[in-house]
Design an enzyme around this catalytic site. Structure first.
Site, PDB file in Angstrom:
ATOM      1  N   GLU A 141      39.007  30.533 -31.083  1.00  0.00           N
ATOM      2  CA  GLU A 141      38.839  31.350 -32.302  1.00  0.00           C
ATOM      3  C   GLU A 141      39.995  32.349 -32.451  1.00  0.00           C
ATOM      4  OE1 GLU A 141      36.635  31.627 -34.995  1.00  0.00           O
ATOM      5  OE2 GLU A 141      35.961  29.684 -34.294  1.00  0.00           O
ATOM      6  N   GLY A 190      27.976  31.639 -28.434  1.00  0.00           N
ATOM      7  CA  GLY A 190      27.665  31.268 -27.046  1.00  0.00           C
ATOM      8  C   GLY A 190      27.172  32.394 -26.154  1.00  0.00           C
ATOM      9  N   CYS A 219      31.055  21.410 -27.239  1.00  0.00           N
ATOM     10  CA  CYS A 219      31.302  22.523 -28.154  1.00  0.00           C
ATOM     11  C   CYS A 219      32.325  21.981 -29.139  1.00  0.00           C
ATOM     12  CB  CYS A 219      31.861  23.732 -27.401  1.00  0.00           C
ATOM     13  SG  CYS A 219      32.484  25.049 -28.488  1.00  0.00           S
ATOM     14  N   THR A 220      32.055  22.120 -30.421  1.00  0.00           N
ATOM     15  CA  THR A 220      32.942  21.503 -31.419  1.00  0.00           C
ATOM     16  C   THR A 220      34.329  22.133 -31.447  1.00  0.00           C
ATOM     17  OG1 THR A 220      31.933  22.913 -33.116  1.00  0.00           O
ATOM     18  CG2 THR A 220      31.079  20.673 -32.910  1.00  0.00           C
ATOM     19  N   HIS A 221      34.489  23.283 -30.803  1.00  0.00           N
ATOM     20  CA  HIS A 221      35.818  23.893 -30.710  1.00  0.00           C
ATOM     21  C   HIS A 221      36.745  23.123 -29.759  1.00  0.00           C
ATOM     22  CE1 HIS A 221      33.743  27.359 -32.455  1.00  0.00           C
ATOM     23  NE2 HIS A 221      34.907  27.947 -32.648  1.00  0.00           N
ATOM     24  N   CYS A 245      28.032  22.633 -34.670  1.00  0.00           N
ATOM     25  CA  CYS A 245      28.146  23.600 -33.580  1.00  0.00           C
ATOM     26  C   CYS A 245      27.081  23.243 -32.556  1.00  0.00           C
ATOM     27  CB  CYS A 245      27.904  25.001 -34.143  1.00  0.00           C
ATOM     28  SG  CYS A 245      27.647  26.288 -32.897  1.00  0.00           S
ATOM     29  N   ASN A 246      27.509  23.042 -31.321  1.00  0.00           N
ATOM     30  CA  ASN A 246      26.552  22.657 -30.282  1.00  0.00           C
ATOM     31  C   ASN A 246      25.550  23.750 -29.980  1.00  0.00           C
ATOM     32  OD1 ASN A 246      27.540  19.986 -28.571  1.00  0.00           O
ATOM     33  ND2 ASN A 246      29.168  20.970 -29.711  1.00  0.00           N
ATOM     34  N   ASP A 283      29.403  26.286 -38.761  1.00  0.00           N
ATOM     35  CA  ASP A 283      29.773  26.552 -37.360  1.00  0.00           C
ATOM     36  C   ASP A 283      29.964  28.060 -37.232  1.00  0.00           C
ATOM     37  OD1 ASP A 283      30.701  26.085 -34.674  1.00  0.00           O
ATOM     38  OD2 ASP A 283      32.758  26.374 -35.379  1.00  0.00           O
ATOM     39  N   SER A 284      30.137  28.516 -35.991  1.00  0.00           N
ATOM     40  CA  SER A 284      30.432  29.936 -35.778  1.00  0.00           C
ATOM     41  C   SER A 284      31.884  30.261 -36.139  1.00  0.00           C
ATOM     42  CB  SER A 284      30.181  30.301 -34.318  1.00  0.00           C
ATOM     43  OG  SER A 284      31.060  29.562 -33.484  1.00  0.00           O
TER      44      SER A 284
END
Lengths: 265, 265
Positions: A151, A41, A185-187, A71-72, A8-9
């Protein structure tokens, strides 16, 4: 025992990691957080694809049995490219989310929130069309700030003053027609309780379905590695402290083995 | 020489102070920042009025010749009450802003941004109606986060990533019809350059017109105090450091004489 690469980011993929740990508890997992390049993004599809190829190369060099793009934005940009380039199962998060939403929605009016890049790449619209034709009404909303906020650790009481109002602005009016909202979004599952205040109907977090798809894809595969330990190795490309703080809070355990690695060679 | 009391919930009133310093350079000014009670914008009219009475009492005890309410929310809530209760000229920021906007607008379609309380109290609509009847179209937008963002020092490059997107959300579509935008919160001129990115037509900062009104109201008044020094005394009710940092940046000079005072007796 399987060796699985997850990336992921940043911290978003942890929501997927948690589900993988639950379904494949004895795996050896390499979790790569490309936080030096966060947020994905705001980048173009080509920029994101280049970063993803580099990470997938890094993971396949470590002989993983499968790669999960947790991560989408990376899935939207690079899923097809990675599937062509790498000879291991590649699991994305978009199709699992779409499938779950199709099962959940009663009125066929589904909203998706995600990063600007995920929305601009139209991956959700394309996947809905591929799986259900044109009968589904999709509303896409790009939420530029949510991923950077998470983040940066905006998941506590102090910052919820800001988070709540920003969510209100992004989600305003969305529940008037849609009965289902995909966290694209996985966040976002990290602030699901805050999102819940502004969308009281069905919220889809694709993480569980993604882990199920991973399990399914490994079903008839012989593990590549012998004598490996069950563990999660965390590797970040950027700063460690914020990552550790959020990861420990979300996974509810101490994490001491985070390595910082520059893979931009 | 005049002794002038100026107050705000925090750093916003500095934009008015600057104009007063320019027009009345030899004044003795007491600037009171009620930052322990910031943001005013989330409070009710009654709560704000109580705080304002306490501050006006504090200032009149110091024998000021006039009081400038350098805060739109306080003006909206307490202007009439303070005028009745205190026997010195009381200057608010709303009427000066409305007058300037009426002069500037060509199409009679004016937007106002401010705190939620300022918008809910409808002071702008009432003042426009009183000064120009019903011929003006007013669009009011409550921007909950802008004042707290500025109080927290979000006026640098790092935070403009967030500021810009939040401004985009608040200002979206506002310039389609309106040719004039009033900064209906004295904090907003501190991020005027950022606001300019999302509204390219006429932006009204009521500060200068407010200072002119103060000058006008003192014209035929004999100063109450003899032998006082020209200076600005800063008094805050809450934290000093953030206030000093923003004040020094905005006023472009060192400020060493900030006193913290609890006036809630």
């Amino acid at each position: 025992m399987y060796k699985i690469g997850v990336f992921d980011s940043g911290v978003g993929g942890l929501t997927v990691l948690k589900e993988i740990e639950a379904l494949l508890p004895n795996s050896h997992i390499i979790y790569f957080a490309d936080n030096v390049n966060s947020p994905y993004g705001d980048k173009t599809g080509d920029e994101i694809t280049k970063l993803c190829i580099r990470i997938a190369y890094f993971l396949t060099m470590r002989n993983v049995d499968a790669i999960v793009i947790a991560c989408n934005t990376a899935t939207a940009a690079a899923f097809e490219t990675l599937k062509k380039k790498f000879n291991v199962p590649i699991i994305g998060v978009i199709e699992p989310g779409v499938r779950t939403a199709l099962k959940a929605s009663k009125n066929g009016d589904i909203s998706v929130i995600g990063t600007l890049a995920t929305m601009n790449l139209n991956a959700y619209k394309k996947t809905f069309f591929a799986l259900a034709g044109e009968k589904i009404k999709i509303t896409q909303r790009g939420c530029k700030l949510l991923c950077p906020m998470i983040e940066n650790g905006w998941i506590d009481k102090y910052t919820s003053y800001f988070t709540d109002e920003i969510l209100r602005l992004y989600l305003e009016g969305i529940s008037e027609n849609s009965d289902t909202l995909i966290l694209g979004c996985t966040h976002y599952p990290l602030i699901k309780d805050d999102i819940r205040k502004f969308f009281t109907k069905t919220i889809i977090d694709p993480a569980h379905e993604t882990a199920l798809e991973l399990l399914h894809s490994l079903k008839n595969t012989e593990p590549k590695n012998k004598n490996i330990k069950p563990l999660v190795q965390f590797i970040v490309s950027g700063e460690i402290n914020n990552f550790r703080k959020i990861a420990e809070k979300f996974l509810k355990r101490d994490i001491s083995n985070i390595i910082k690695m520059d893979i931009s060679y």
